[in-house]
Design a protein around this motif. Structure first.
Motif, short mmCIF file in Angstrom:
data_model
loop_
_atom_site.label_atom_id
_atom_site.label_comp_id
_atom_site.label_asym_id
_atom_site.label_seq_id
_atom_site.Cartn_x
_atom_site.Cartn_y
_atom_site.Cartn_z
N GLN A 147 0.80 -1.22 0.00
CA GLN A 147 0.00 0.00 0.00
C GLN A 147 0.84 1.28 0.00
O GLN A 147 0.28 2.38 0.11
N ASN A 156 2.01 3.88 -6.73
CA ASN A 156 1.06 4.56 -7.61
C ASN A 156 1.72 5.75 -8.31
O ASN A 156 1.51 5.97 -9.51
N ASN A 209 4.27 -3.39 -11.50
CA ASN A 209 3.74 -2.24 -10.76
C ASN A 209 2.24 -2.10 -10.95
O ASN A 209 1.75 -1.26 -11.70
N PRO A 241 -1.62 -2.26 -8.60
CA PRO A 241 -2.17 -2.25 -7.24
C PRO A 241 -2.47 -3.68 -6.79
O PRO A 241 -2.97 -4.50 -7.55
N THR A 263 -3.16 -6.19 -2.91
CA THR A 263 -3.26 -6.26 -1.45
C THR A 263 -2.08 -6.97 -0.84
O THR A 263 -1.64 -6.66 0.26
N TYR A 322 -2.89 2.93 -15.83
CA TYR A 322 -3.04 4.36 -15.52
C TYR A 322 -3.39 5.11 -16.81
O TYR A 322 -2.74 4.91 -17.84
N ALA A 339 -5.17 4.88 -9.04
CA ALA A 339 -5.22 4.10 -7.81
C ALA A 339 -4.76 4.93 -6.62
O ALA A 339 -3.85 5.75 -6.72
N ARG A 340 -5.41 4.69 -5.49
CA ARG A 340 -5.03 5.37 -4.25
C ARG A 340 -4.85 4.32 -3.16
O ARG A 340 -5.69 3.44 -2.98
N SER A 341 -3.77 4.43 -2.42
CA SER A 341 -3.53 3.51 -1.31
C SER A 341 -4.35 3.96 -0.10
O SER A 341 -4.86 5.07 -0.05
#
Length: 499
Positions: free
Chosen positions: A176, A181, A210, A212, A214, A475, A484-486
């Motif tokens: 995360q 990102n 690279n 996103p 979990t 992206y 994407a945002r962590s």
């Protein structure tokens, strides 16, 4: 004393024949003979039963598995796509004006100037745009030194022993980290995460796609080999010398490292001998005790793990090359390598890449002779030059860092073309990370890791417009749904980039 009659003598000898199970006994008259067998006894003639090796308890034998924490990476959804009419820098020796690239099912299927576009393909207008392979950073600490940069998240240096080859960077990576990102928004599609350089042997690196995810397994580049982070010079001697233990000098660095390689070679030998006996049915006794530290070093000696060596000075790089020859392993890349320009012919001869910056010099003694023309000179000698970041901000601007190095070389009378410079941040790091057969260039059959730029990527003003990873949109600057945002970014003021 009673005399034995001839008849009694015969009886005694006959009994002796029976008692020793002899063959061919003769009891004629008062004498006998035991005829020597002309062949081995039946017991001796039978093959000896094989010794079945005792089962080794789970976890006590790597059993040839170099990756128990296996990748669960799944490519992003994708459709057949054609980018048409762009300037394409393939990183494979071509610059195609008004060219097109087509990819489907995550792979590049066509690239060129006049190629057929499959029916039903999604068209992207590439006019006035540039297309390159996805950028690759060979030296990053994202995830092991993530944002927020607090002590609780500082997991990149296991600075407890000069040899911590048993640790693996992936066991520290925090997926995360918002840096992933931001790097993606700068066009980075693959990167190698390394432990720090406090130790002579810092541990294993991990190569990531690279995207996103979990879990770290969800980012692991399938099939990418591990790297071993090694370091020489100031850092190890400073860290351990301050604790009044070895190494505290550069000669101590080399001595401790050589001792480790001797132990690794011996460990390798013992396991090889045990396995050979087990395979031949001659195993006896217990196998060698599994040692995670020596197992990593043995992986290097066997050619399965690539050496990524932090080293600044030319004289120390030469020593490391000699040590590699002594123990029969290969150095893949010198990282930082501020004085690589002094050793460029030797690097070319040894097939070792130099990963460096454009202008990080003079920030400590061993970088004092660093020059901005470094990569250009290495390139001019025909050696492998790479631009890396070692920084969470610079990774967002690898293209600009390459441009700075390109410009410095040109001012020194060493022209570097876009065809050569694009390799510094794509093909060359891919090769040095052991993934060059899968990504790093725009060629048929390679992964569709591709960046569409709104200008010449070596321009100060260039921005990554669309980033594809395995053909899926990772992206798109114009589409906030792909930004994407962590969890660290949630609840903060909008960070949306404006197209």
């Amino acid at each position: 004393m009673a005399q034995i009659t001839p008849r009694a003598s015969v009886l005694i000898l006959a009994l002796a024949c029976v008692s020793i199970f002899a063959t061919g006994c003769s009891t004629t008259g008062s004498s006998f003979s035991v005829q020597a067998s002309t062949s081995k006894s039946k017991a001796e003639a039978l093959p000896k039963p094989k010794v079945v090796a005792k089962p080794i308890a789970k976890g006590l034998d790597s059993n040839g598995s170099l990756d128990p924490f296996s990748s669960t990476y799944k490519p992003l959804p994708s459709v057949t796509t054609a980018i048409v009419g762009a300037t394409i820098l393939t990183a494979a020796g071509q610059e195609i004006e008004g060219g097109s690239v087509v990819f489907s099912d995550g792979k590049i299927v066509a690239v060129g100037k006049d190629i057929a576009i499959p029916e039903g393909a999604k068209w992207i207008d590439g006019k006035a745009k540039f297309v390159t392979p996805g950028l690759i950073d060979i030296h990053s600490h994202l995830g092991v030194y993530p944002s927020p940069g607090v002590q609780a998240n500082s997991d990149g240096n296991e600075a407890t022993d000069p040899n911590t080859a048993e640790v693996w960077a992936e066991h520290s990576v925090w997926p995360q980290d918002p840096g992933f990102n931001r790097a993606r928004e700068g066009g980075v599609t693959s990167l190698q995460i390394l432990p720090g350089s406090a130790n002579l042997f810092g541990g294993r690196s991990v190569t990531l796609k690279n995207v996103p995810a979990t879990t770290i397994q969800g980012m692991k580049f399938p099939g990418a080999p591990y790297g071993l982070k090694m370091a020489c010079g100031e850092n190890p001697k400073r860290v351990y010398g301050s604790r009044t233990r070895a190494p505290s000098t550069r000669m101590g660095n080399i001595a401790v490292a050589r001792r480790a390689w001797i132990d690794a070679a011996d460990y390798n030998r013992k396991w090889a001998e045990y396995r050979a006996k087990a395979n031949a049915g001659k195993a006896d006794g217990d196998p060698p005790k599994r040692d995670l530290k020596l197992e990593t070093l043995a992986g290097v000696l066997n050619g399965d793990i690539l050496v990524q060596n932090h080293c600044y000075r030319a004289d120390e790089m030469a020593l490391m090359i000699d040590m590699a020859k002594e123990f029969g392993y290969k150095i893949t890349t010198f990282h930082h390598a501020s004085e690589a320009y002094k050793l460029a012919p030797a690097l070319r001869e040894a097939d070792i890449c130099a990963a460096t910056w454009a202008d990080w010099q003079g920030f400590k003694m061993e970088s004092l002779d660093g020059i901005a023309e470094n990569a250009g000179i290495v390139q001019a000698y025909g050696a492998c030059a790479i631009i890396h970041s070692d920084d969470p901000t610079m990774i967002q601007h690898l293209n600009q860092e390459a441009a700075l190095a390109m410009g410095a070389a040109a001012r020194a009378g060493i022209p570097v073309s876009r065809l050569e410079a694009i390799k510094w941040i794509t093909a060359n790091p891919a090769r040095a990370m052991g993934i060059g057969n899968k990504t790093g260039t725009i060629e048929v059959g390679k992964m569709a890791d591709i960046v569409v730029w709104d200008a010449d990527p070596f321009s100060t003003f260039a921005l990554a417009q669309t980033v594809f990873v395995d053909g899926g949109i990772a992206y798109d600057r114009a589409d906030p749904a792909t930004h994407a945002r962590s969890d660290f970014d949630l609840g903060r003021p909008s960070l949306e980039a404006k197209p």
